[in-house]
Each structure stands twice: as structure tokens, then as C-alpha cells.
Design a protein around this motif. Structure first.
Motif, PDB file in Angstrom:
ATOM      1  N   ILE A  24       0.837  -1.207   0.000  1.00 30.04           N
ATOM      2  CA  ILE A  24       0.000   0.000   0.000  1.00 30.04           C
ATOM      3  C   ILE A  24       0.872   1.257   0.000  1.00 30.04           C
ATOM      4  CG2 ILE A  24      -1.648   1.356   1.368  1.00 30.04           C
ATOM      5  CD1 ILE A  24      -2.850  -1.319   2.303  1.00 30.04           C
ATOM      6  N   ALA A  25       1.941   1.232   0.800  1.00 30.06           N
ATOM      7  CA  ALA A  25       2.833   2.397   0.874  1.00 30.06           C
ATOM      8  C   ALA A  25       3.505   2.661  -0.467  1.00 30.06           C
ATOM      9  CB  ALA A  25       3.880   2.171   1.966  1.00 30.06           C
ATOM     10  N   VAL A  27       2.498   1.560  -3.452  1.00 31.11           N
ATOM     11  CA  VAL A  27       1.482   1.871  -4.462  1.00 31.11           C
ATOM     12  C   VAL A  27       1.082   3.334  -4.385  1.00 31.11           C
ATOM     13  CG1 VAL A  27      -0.947   1.488  -5.079  1.00 31.11           C
ATOM     14  CG2 VAL A  27       0.578  -0.465  -4.753  1.00 31.11           C
ATOM     15  N   SER A  28       1.061   3.887  -3.173  1.00 29.96           N
ATOM     16  CA  SER A  28       0.734   5.305  -3.033  1.00 29.96           C
ATOM     17  C   SER A  28       1.774   6.193  -3.706  1.00 29.96           C
ATOM     18  CB  SER A  28       0.618   5.673  -1.548  1.00 29.96           C
ATOM     19  OG  SER A  28       1.878   5.570  -0.901  1.00 29.96           O
ATOM     20  N   ILE A  29       3.011   5.666  -3.821  1.00 35.16           N
ATOM     21  CA  ILE A  29       4.080   6.414  -4.498  1.00 35.16           C
ATOM     22  C   ILE A  29       4.064   6.143  -5.999  1.00 35.16           C
ATOM     23  CG2 ILE A  29       6.585   6.725  -4.650  1.00 35.16           C
ATOM     24  CD1 ILE A  29       6.723   5.804  -1.708  1.00 35.16           C
ATOM     25  N   GLN A  30       3.837   4.871  -6.343  1.00 35.65           N
ATOM     26  CA  GLN A  30       3.823   4.459  -7.745  1.00 35.65           C
ATOM     27  C   GLN A  30       2.627   3.522  -7.976  1.00 35.65           C
ATOM     28  OE1 GLN A  30       3.885   4.501 -11.031  1.00 35.65           O
ATOM     29  NE2 GLN A  30       6.070   5.058 -10.883  1.00 35.65           N
ATOM     30  N   PRO A  31       1.473   4.085  -8.416  1.00 31.17           N
ATOM     31  CA  PRO A  31       0.242   3.286  -8.568  1.00 31.17           C
ATOM     32  C   PRO A  31       0.369   2.090  -9.496  1.00 31.17           C
ATOM     33  CG  PRO A  31      -0.254   5.631  -8.656  1.00 31.17           C
ATOM     34  CD  PRO A  31       1.240   5.510  -8.689  1.00 31.17           C
TER      35      PRO A  31
END
Length: 323
Positions: A24-25, A27-31
Motif C-alpha cells: 500500500i505504501a 502503491v501510493s508512491i507508484q500506482p
């Protein structure tokens, strides 16, 4: 009662909650990280290391540890490459793979014999094996070996059909399932847990402790040689320092996956979660463009975190059960 059960479930599967949190962390930076191809890449990036983690996990559960898993992976690969290039040119790949597995089993037997039968300290024995076989790799190989048959490259470098799934990924999952079955549902698995919990009590119950420990190191050697096969395919060559830097990562993956340093505790489902964690960090650090010079320090932090979690996890469970 429901809260207590949830807390126990959370602690038993802590590694998976950590994995989900990290995904999740990142993905928040690189979806785009959530795309199936990238998720597969997470596992593939550590697929070769995964076999060393599984090998280390079995040994740790038995109350021992193995500092030679990387050396076994490298040495078995060097022997296969030299056999094809110099000793028996053109030998078919299936026979070369059997040679690799035989070398892994032989070195595992060598470790197990000295530790179980001659009562040599496992730290000293496997450290000596590590130094010995990396030295033999340099003596025999001399330098990086590039003459590798395609049949040896395929397991670690090929794809499943025309898909984007590397063969190494389902191969690792299948082997992990087989190791889970071995430890959970076979007499040998129960003996490994018993010996790791208490050698003397196991001996009093009629378990052949020495034979069990030898079996553990043979399994470790076998899994390490499979890891060598995947390393070879992944890199399309055999280097003289193959897997040398992955030794402590093999400990980190097993320990953070819930395997007790004192032996007798650990599940392969948790160990696989530990392998996945290493893959998530590898891809995540790449996304964050962390310099390669920082990666080793990050691996050290992961090992420290693994030891802390492993140390306090059992205490937290005890507190929850006492309430």
C-alpha cells in the motif's frame, strides 16, 4: 473472545500484514506497482533467494543454522557449467541438473555428518564449508562461466508459455508447498520440529536425533542447489561469487517469516511471506531509486527488524493468551 482470536491471528500472520502495508505504501508512491506484471516481478526478483530462505528455514526449525547455503548454490552451478564446458562437453541439460542436485545433497550430507555424528558446532562447520567451497569455485572456475546450455537457463530465465510469468515463480511456489507438506504432514517434519524444540526430550522419546539433523542438512543442500539452478538462469552465467551476498538475506527472510532462532517454531506460509517481503523491498527501493550502495544497509536494517519481531512476537502472544 473475538478480539483475542483476532489478536492471535494477527500475530500468527504478522508478516502478511507487513507485506500488505508495504505494498500500500509503495502503491501510493507508484500506482502502477499494483499491476499483475509488477506483482509477479516482486516474486521473480527474489525467486532464487527464495530457495535459500526455504533451506535456511528448515535448518533453523531444527535448532541449527547453515552459513553455507550460498556456497552450495554457487558450487553446484560451477560443477554443472564446468562439466558441460570442459569435462563432458555437450552433456544433456537434464543430466547436468541431476549433477547439480547431487552436489547439493553431497555437500549437505558432508555438513550433516560433521554436525550430527562428530558433534561439530554448526556455526563453525558451515562457516568452514562456505569458505572452502567458494575457494574451490575460484580454483576450478577461475572466472565467470558463460557457456551454459539453454536447458539450464530455462528454469531461472524462461517464461511459462507465451505469458509474462517466469517459470521460476510457479516453481518456487510449488517447492514451498512441498516443503510445507514435508514439515506439517510427514513423520520427518514432526521430528524436525521436535528436535528443534528439545533434542534431549526428542531422544528420550525414541527419535533418532542424529539422523534427523543429517536429513535437515541434506534437504538444505538440495534446496540450495535448486537455488543455484535459478541463479544461473536468472543471470545466464555462473559467477564466482554467486549468492555470496544473499546469506544474511536468507536468514532475514526465514526469521521475519516467523521461524524461531531457538528452533522448534515456524511455518512455511510465514516464510513465504518473508520471501515476498524481500521482493517488495527490492522493487520498492528500485521505484524510489535508492542507490545500490544503500541496498546493503537496507538489508541490514531488515535483518535487525526481523530479529526484533521474532524476539517479541512470542512474548506478545503470551500476553494475549494470559489475558
Amino acid at each position: 473472545m473475538k478480539k483475542k482470536n483476532f489478536l492471535l491471528f494477527f500475530l500468527d500472520n504478522l508478516i502478511w500484514f507487513i507485506d500488505i502495508g508495504l505494498i500500500i505504501a509503495f502503491v501510493s508512491i507508484q500506482p502502477t506497482l499494483i499491476m499483475p506484471k509488477n506483482l509477479i516481478s516482486m516474486i521473480y526478483s527474489v525467486s532464487m533467494l527464495g530457495f535459500l530462505v526455504l533451506a535456511q528455514a528448515i535448518v533453523l526449525i531444527s535448532g541449527n543454522f547453515d552459513l553455507s547455503v550460498g556456497a552450495i548454490a554457487g558450487f553446484s552451478s560451477v560443477i554443472a557449467a564446468l562439466t558441460f564446458e570442459r569435462w563432458i562437453p555437450g552433456l544433456p541439460a537434464p543430466l547436468l541438473i541431476l549433477i547439480m542436485l547431487f552436489v547439493g545433497v553431497a555437500v549437505g550430507f558432508y555438513n550433516g555428518f560433521f554436525i550430527a555424528k562428530l558433534n561439530i558446532n554448526p556455526f563453525l562447520q558451515t562457516l568452514g564449508t562456505n569458505i572452502l567451497f567458494y575457494g574451490l569455485m575460484l580454483i576450478l572456475g577461475g572466472g565467470t562461466l558463460f557457456t551454459i546450455p539453454s536447458g539450464i537457463i530455462t528454469p531461472g530465465g524462461g517464461m511459462v508459455g507465451k505469458s509474462f510469468v517466469p517459470i521460476a515463480v510457479p516453481f518456487l511456489i510449488i517447492i514451498a508447498i512441498l516443503v510445507h507438506y514435508l514439515l506439517s504432514l510427514t513423520p520427518l517434519g514432526r521430528k524436525i520440529y521436535a528436535v528443534g524444540s528439545n533434542k534431549e526430550a526428542s531422544r528420550a522419546c525414541g527419535i533418532n536425533v542424529e539422523k534427523t539433523i543429517m536429513s535437515v542438512f541434506i534437504l538444505s543442500g538440495l534446496l540450495s542447489s535448486i537455488g543455484g539452478l535459478i541463479y544461473t538462469g536468472y543471470m545466464s552465467c555462473v559467477t564466482m561469487d554467486m549468492a555470496q551476498n544473499d546469506l544474511f538475506s536468507s536468514f532475514a527472510g526465514a526469521i521475519i517469516g516467523g521461524v524461531a532462532l531457538t528452533g522448534g517454531r515456524g511455518k512455511i506460509s510465514g516464510v513465504f511471506g518473508g520471501i515476498l517481503l524481500l521482493g517488495i523491498l527490492e522493487i520498492g527501493l528500485t521505484i524510489l531509486r535508492v542507490p545500490a550502495t544503500w541496498r546493503q544497509a537496507m538489508n541490514g536494517l531488515v535483518l535487525v527488524a526481523a530479529i526484533l519481531i521474532n524476539t517479541y512476537q512470542a512474548k506478545w502472544k503470551g500476553i494475549v493468551l494470559a489475558r
